[in-house]
Motif scaffolding. Sequence first.
Motif, PDB file in Angstrom:
ATOM      1  N   TYR A 165      38.787  41.330  49.996  1.00  0.00           N
ATOM      2  CA  TYR A 165      39.716  40.959  48.920  1.00  0.00           C
ATOM      3  C   TYR A 165      40.330  42.216  48.306  1.00  0.00           C
ATOM      4  O   TYR A 165      41.527  42.263  48.015  1.00  0.00           O
ATOM      5  N   LEU A 166      39.526  43.249  48.163  1.00  0.00           N
ATOM      6  CA  LEU A 166      40.035  44.507  47.592  1.00  0.00           C
ATOM      7  C   LEU A 166      41.048  45.154  48.536  1.00  0.00           C
ATOM      8  O   LEU A 166      42.006  45.780  48.095  1.00  0.00           O
ATOM      9  N   LEU A 167      40.825  44.970  49.848  1.00  0.00           N
ATOM     10  CA  LEU A 167      41.776  45.542  50.818  1.00  0.00           C
ATOM     11  C   LEU A 167      43.141  44.865  50.707  1.00  0.00           C
ATOM     12  O   LEU A 167      44.166  45.461  51.005  1.00  0.00           O
ATOM     13  N   ARG A 168      43.133  43.629  50.278  1.00  0.00           N
ATOM     14  CA  ARG A 168      44.407  42.903  50.126  1.00  0.00           C
ATOM     15  C   ARG A 168      45.041  43.146  48.757  1.00  0.00           C
ATOM     16  O   ARG A 168      46.156  42.741  48.505  1.00  0.00           O
ATOM     17  N   ASN A 169      44.302  43.756  47.844  1.00  0.00           N
ATOM     18  CA  ASN A 169      44.797  44.031  46.482  1.00  0.00           C
ATOM     19  C   ASN A 169      44.610  45.512  46.195  1.00  0.00           C
ATOM     20  O   ASN A 169      43.590  45.922  45.639  1.00  0.00           O
ATOM     21  N   ASP A 170      45.594  46.281  46.558  1.00  0.00           N
ATOM     22  CA  ASP A 170      45.389  47.722  46.616  1.00  0.00           C
ATOM     23  C   ASP A 170      45.502  48.467  45.283  1.00  0.00           C
ATOM     24  O   ASP A 170      45.087  49.617  45.174  1.00  0.00           O
ATOM     25  N   SER A 171      46.039  47.825  44.267  1.00  0.00           N
ATOM     26  CA  SER A 171      46.248  48.513  42.987  1.00  0.00           C
ATOM     27  C   SER A 171      44.929  49.029  42.400  1.00  0.00           C
ATOM     28  O   SER A 171      43.876  48.403  42.559  1.00  0.00           O
ATOM     29  N   ARG A 172      45.011  50.199  41.759  1.00  0.00           N
ATOM     30  CA  ARG A 172      43.831  50.728  41.069  1.00  0.00           C
ATOM     31  C   ARG A 172      44.028  50.709  39.560  1.00  0.00           C
ATOM     32  O   ARG A 172      43.275  51.324  38.809  1.00  0.00           O
ATOM     33  N   GLU A 173      45.092  50.040  39.141  1.00  0.00           N
ATOM     34  CA  GLU A 173      45.402  49.995  37.697  1.00  0.00           C
ATOM     35  C   GLU A 173      44.266  49.361  36.913  1.00  0.00           C
ATOM     36  O   GLU A 173      43.560  48.500  37.435  1.00  0.00           O
ATOM     37  N   LYS A 174      44.176  49.748  35.656  1.00  0.00           N
ATOM     38  CA  LYS A 174      43.171  49.164  34.780  1.00  0.00           C
ATOM     39  C   LYS A 174      43.273  47.640  34.817  1.00  0.00           C
ATOM     40  O   LYS A 174      44.367  47.083  34.697  1.00  0.00           O
ATOM     41  N   GLY A 175      42.166  46.963  35.034  1.00  0.00           N
ATOM     42  CA  GLY A 175      42.158  45.496  35.067  1.00  0.00           C
ATOM     43  C   GLY A 175      42.375  44.915  36.457  1.00  0.00           C
ATOM     44  O   GLY A 175      42.176  43.720  36.666  1.00  0.00           O
ATOM     45  N   SER A 176      42.758  45.745  37.447  1.00  0.00           N
ATOM     46  CA  SER A 176      42.965  45.243  38.815  1.00  0.00           C
ATOM     47  C   SER A 176      41.593  45.007  39.474  1.00  0.00           C
ATOM     48  O   SER A 176      40.582  45.558  39.019  1.00  0.00           O
ATOM     49  N   PRO A 177      41.558  44.196  40.570  1.00  0.00           N
ATOM     50  CA  PRO A 177      40.264  43.952  41.232  1.00  0.00           C
ATOM     51  C   PRO A 177      39.525  45.241  41.618  1.00  0.00           C
ATOM     52  O   PRO A 177      38.316  45.342  41.417  1.00  0.00           O
ATOM     53  N   LYS A 178      40.253  46.242  42.131  1.00  0.00           N
ATOM     54  CA  LYS A 178      39.576  47.497  42.519  1.00  0.00           C
ATOM     55  C   LYS A 178      38.974  48.193  41.305  1.00  0.00           C
ATOM     56  O   LYS A 178      37.851  48.690  41.335  1.00  0.00           O
ATOM     57  N   TRP A 179      39.766  48.235  40.231  1.00  0.00           N
ATOM     58  CA  TRP A 179      39.282  48.873  39.003  1.00  0.00           C
ATOM     59  C   TRP A 179      38.020  48.157  38.507  1.00  0.00           C
ATOM     60  O   TRP A 179      37.032  48.789  38.133  1.00  0.00           O
ATOM     61  N   LEU A 180      38.073  46.804  38.556  1.00  0.00           N
ATOM     62  CA  LEU A 180      36.913  46.024  38.098  1.00  0.00           C
ATOM     63  C   LEU A 180      35.690  46.306  38.973  1.00  0.00           C
ATOM     64  O   LEU A 180      34.572  46.417  38.484  1.00  0.00           O
ATOM     65  N   MET A 181      35.929  46.450  40.281  1.00  0.00           N
ATOM     66  CA  MET A 181      34.815  46.736  41.188  1.00  0.00           C
ATOM     67  C   MET A 181      34.156  48.063  40.835  1.00  0.00           C
ATOM     68  O   MET A 181      32.933  48.201  40.879  1.00  0.00           O
TER      69      MET A 181
END
Length: 205
Positions: A173-189
């Motif tokens: 899921y993170l690979l499909r949602n690449d943003s690192r912005e605050k609140g994005s899935p990657k940031w949350l991870m």
Amino acid sequence: METTEELRKKLNEIREKCLSCRKCPLFQTRHNIVFDDGIPNQKLMLIGEAPGYYEDMQGKPFVGKAGQLLDKIFASVGFTRERDVYICNTLKCRPPDNRNPLPDEKEACWEYLKAQIEIIKPRIILLCGNVAVQSILGSAGGITRIRGNWFPPESAIVDVYGAKMMPIFHPSYLLRNDSREKGSPKWLMWQDIQEIKREYDKLAV
Ligand code: URA
């Protein structure tokens, strides 16, 4: 407390059984059983979904792109598979075309995951993605809503031997949602893995 070698021995007995499993139709299309990886160390277990193409080819969980991202997430807090984490999946065989596991497949394969949890008795279980969440917590909610929260052992629909559990996003899921912005899935991870590390550091064993 059992040593890593003792745990490995018990796990190997289950792996042997799993190797000849024909309880669901997935045995017809698998190249390899994908049983586990990492260290059985009674602290931290990660449960994913099911093997994909590369996992099926190599017989090892999380070795494709999602697995590489998972390793990076672990490395950001100093975890390695070899020293800190036991990794397994809800299903041990690859569903064709990586489709979602079917209820009958999950039921047939539960015997093996159940044994892995029972042998290792990890203090922390990470439920990686919706499939793992549903197998262990039932209908606790979708991953987006419940990720990053600790669930006590009593909230599981199966015996987790006292483990506390945290649902986390699946790396695919993170690979499909690449943003690192605050609140994005990657940031949350990245927030979640830090919380996991804090809890891990509190464990005495
Ligand atoms: N996705 C999973 O859930 N498990 C794997 O082993 C690989 C990809």
